[in-house]
Design a protein around this motif. Structure first.
Motif, mmCIF file in Angstrom:
data_model
loop_
_atom_site.group_PDB
_atom_site.id
_atom_site.type_symbol
_atom_site.label_atom_id
_atom_site.label_comp_id
_atom_site.label_asym_id
_atom_site.label_seq_id
_atom_site.Cartn_x
_atom_site.Cartn_y
_atom_site.Cartn_z
ATOM 1 N N LYS A 102 0.838 -1.204 0.000
ATOM 2 C CA LYS A 102 0.000 0.000 0.000
ATOM 3 C C LYS A 102 0.873 1.254 0.000
ATOM 4 N N ASP A 103 1.961 1.213 0.780
ATOM 5 C CA ASP A 103 2.881 2.354 0.827
ATOM 6 C C ASP A 103 3.542 2.575 -0.530
ATOM 7 N N ILE A 104 3.953 1.490 -1.164
ATOM 8 C CA ILE A 104 4.585 1.597 -2.483
ATOM 9 C C ILE A 104 3.600 2.188 -3.493
ATOM 10 N N LYS A 105 2.347 1.736 -3.436
ATOM 11 C CA LYS A 105 1.323 2.261 -4.343
ATOM 12 C C LYS A 105 1.099 3.750 -4.105
ATOM 13 N N ALA A 106 1.082 4.156 -2.826
ATOM 14 C CA ALA A 106 0.891 5.567 -2.498
ATOM 15 C C ALA A 106 2.040 6.415 -3.032
ATOM 16 N N VAL A 107 3.272 5.901 -2.936
ATOM 17 C CA VAL A 107 4.436 6.615 -3.473
ATOM 18 C C VAL A 107 4.310 6.760 -4.983
ATOM 19 N N MET A 108 3.959 5.671 -5.658
ATOM 20 C CA MET A 108 3.821 5.701 -7.116
ATOM 21 C C MET A 108 2.743 6.691 -7.547
ATOM 22 N N GLN A 109 1.605 6.695 -6.843
ATOM 23 C CA GLN A 109 0.520 7.601 -7.192
ATOM 24 C C GLN A 109 0.930 9.051 -6.982
ATOM 25 N N SER A 110 1.644 9.310 -5.873
ATOM 26 C CA SER A 110 2.098 10.668 -5.591
ATOM 27 C C SER A 110 3.074 11.160 -6.658
ATOM 28 N N LYS A 111 4.030 10.310 -7.026
ATOM 29 C CA LYS A 111 5.010 10.694 -8.038
ATOM 30 C C LYS A 111 4.343 10.906 -9.400
ATOM 31 N N LYS A 112 3.373 10.077 -9.707
ATOM 32 C CA LYS A 112 2.643 10.208 -10.971
ATOM 33 C C LYS A 112 1.946 11.560 -11.058
ATOM 34 N N GLU A 113 1.261 11.937 -9.980
ATOM 35 C CA GLU A 113 0.561 13.219 -9.953
ATOM 36 C C GLU A 113 1.537 14.383 -10.059
ATOM 37 N N GLN A 114 2.680 14.269 -9.395
ATOM 38 C CA GLN A 114 3.678 15.331 -9.444
ATOM 39 C C GLN A 114 4.217 15.521 -10.856
ATOM 40 N N ILE A 115 4.514 14.412 -11.530
ATOM 41 C CA ILE A 115 5.086 14.500 -12.875
ATOM 42 C C ILE A 115 4.081 15.065 -13.867
#
Length: 270
Positions: free
Chosen positions: A101-114
């Protein structure tokens, strides 16, 4: 008349369970899981009724039990032993689920930032509505040159997923008004979960005056001055800390493309 059950060859049984034939051979050799019969020519044959037993072995293996542990349990299985295994492994599974879940949250956050960074060309200042966030913080003034020990320490207390979430810095408004950027309050990262760690603070929800800077970090004082000028021009009272965070450091090869975000809370009129 009893219907004869079709025997499965090693290849057929392996295909049915999506494993390699060598796995079945190995389990047979060490006495963990035997075929139902062995022909005189050495061929191994399995029965479909063995499938559930085999899947239990796979499940225990997937739960990181060693072959030796599985063998010990299967030699003399008891309800008490099974419940002990289940209770221990449930905790491990919960940890794995939380990590994913933490890894998914990191990926989602980075995706939104990019996605956002792709629309940003140069400096930008705007008012944003921000949600409340729990920040894990660590006092650090950036006067020390070596970050190696700090990184190692933060990895131990925060966990690597938190490091991957990104680390920002925060500075007092007093130092911002004085244009004194030699001393920061510390480092922060946005908490991924409710895990208890020392030193945290709540970045309150509300309107924030946000500035975006494209380019090297040494240009930030200019952006800070523009943020203060914007606040003064629009009669905005600022409060709390100024939070800085890099948005795209993991996808660029040139520091001129680096994008930093600054956030300062706007004091709301009561």
């Amino acid at each position: 008349m009893k219907k004869e059950i079709k025997r499965l060859t090693t290849a057929q049984f392996a295909k049915l369970h999506e494993v390699n034939k060598r796995t079945l051979h190995y389990y047979d050799e060490i006495g963990l899981f035997h075929p139902l019969t062995k022909a005189e020519n050495g061929y191994r044959y399995y029965d479909i009724s063995q499938s559930i037993d085999f899947e239990y072995i796979r499940m225990l293996k997937e739960l990181n039990m060693s072959i030796e542990e599985i063998e010990t349990y299967r030699k003399n299985p008891t309800p008490a032993d099974f419940l002990k295994i289940v209770n221990e492994k449930e905790k491990e599974v919960d940890k794995q689920i939380q990590r994913l879940k933490d890894i998914k949250a990191v990926m989602q956050s980075k995706k939104e930032q990019i996605i956002f960074c792709e629309t940003l060309h140069q400096q930008k200042i705007r008012i944003e509505e921000c949600k409340s966030e729990r920040l894990l913080v660590y006092p650090y003034d950036f006067l020390e040159d070596d970050m190696t020990q700090i990184f190692s320490h933060l990895k131990d207390i925060w966990g690597i997923e938190q490091i991957r979430m990104g680390m920002g810095s925060f500075i007092s408004l007093d130092n911002v008004y004085k244009m004194n950027f030699d001393k920061y309050e510390g480092i922060y990262t946005i908490a991924l979960n409710k895990k208890s760690v020392p030193n945290s603070l709540i970045k309150p929800k509300g309107k924030y005056l946000c500035g975006y800077q494209k380019g090297a970090w040494d240009k930030l004082p200019i952006l800070y001055q523009q943020i203060l000028d914007y606040a003064n021009k629009n009669n905005l009272n600022l409060t709390g800390y100024a939070y800085e965070i890099g948005l795209n450091d993991f996808v660029i090869s040139n520091e001129t493309d680096y994008i930093t975000k600054i956030m300062i809370k706007i004091e709301e009129n009561s």
